[in-house]
Design an enzyme around this catalytic site. Sequence first.
Site, mmCIF file in Angstrom:
data_model
loop_
_atom_site.group_PDB
_atom_site.id
_atom_site.type_symbol
_atom_site.label_atom_id
_atom_site.label_comp_id
_atom_site.label_asym_id
_atom_site.label_seq_id
_atom_site.Cartn_x
_atom_site.Cartn_y
_atom_site.Cartn_z
ATOM 1 N N GLY A 13 0.784 -1.231 0.000
ATOM 2 C CA GLY A 13 0.000 0.000 0.000
ATOM 3 C C GLY A 13 0.818 1.284 0.000
ATOM 4 N N ASP A 22 5.473 -6.077 14.564
ATOM 5 C CA ASP A 22 4.109 -5.735 14.935
ATOM 6 C C ASP A 22 4.185 -4.451 15.747
ATOM 7 O OD1 ASP A 22 1.563 -5.429 15.962
ATOM 8 O OD2 ASP A 22 1.421 -7.460 16.756
ATOM 9 N N TYR A 61 -10.537 3.304 15.233
ATOM 10 C CA TYR A 61 -9.588 3.775 14.226
ATOM 11 C C TYR A 61 -9.552 5.302 14.222
ATOM 12 C CZ TYR A 61 -7.475 4.747 9.680
ATOM 13 O OH TYR A 61 -6.676 5.239 8.668
ATOM 14 N N LYS A 111 -6.288 7.627 15.135
ATOM 15 C CA LYS A 111 -5.693 8.574 14.192
ATOM 16 C C LYS A 111 -5.738 10.002 14.745
ATOM 17 C CE LYS A 111 -4.079 6.011 10.917
ATOM 18 N NZ LYS A 111 -2.682 6.069 10.489
#
Length: 180
Positions: free
Chosen positions: A17, A64, A157, A161
Site C-alpha cells: 500500500g 508488529d 480507528y 488517528k
Amino acid sequence: MIDHSTTVAVITGGAQGLGLAVARALIADGCRKLLIAGRDQTKGHRAARDLAALGADAVFLAADMGDALRAKAPVAAAAARWGRVTALVNAAAVTDRAGILDCTAAEWDRQMAVNARGPFLAIQDLANRAIAGGHAAAVVNVQSMSAHGGQPFLAPYSASKAALANVTRNAAHALARHRI
C-alpha cells in the site's frame, strides 16, 4: 525532486500500500538504504526484493507495531545495519471495523497500540538516536481524515488517528530544536 542519496529510511507498513509507494518514491529520489517493516513476511520479503531490484539496499523486518517491546525494533535494526536513521515513515495501521456500540476493549486497545502508541515509540527511538548522533532526521506519520470523526463503523480507528495527529504536533514542537 528531493535528493535522498544520504537518507537512511525506515518505513513501517512498508510491505504494501502507501508504505510501499513511499519506499518506491524515496528510491526514485535517490535513497539507497531503507528498511521496511510489516506483519506479513511473505509480502515483506517480496517487497524488499522488488525494492532491491530498483537499486536499493532494502531489507524487510517482521514487526508488529502494536507490541510495545517491538515497536522500536525497525529503527534499531536500521541503525545497527547502517549506523544511523535519518527518516521514519509511520504507515503501519489497522482499520478493523468497530463502532461505538460494538467495539470491545481488546479492539480499542489493539488499534490504539498499532496506530498511535507504536508510532510514538518509533519516533522516540529515532529522536533519541538522532540527538545522540548529532544529526537531523525527519518523521512522517500517515494520517487519516477519520481523525476528525470518521465513519460510524471506525470508532477506534478514528480515535487512534486523532491521537496520532496529536502525537505528530507534539513531537514537531518538542523536536524542532533538534532538527527533527
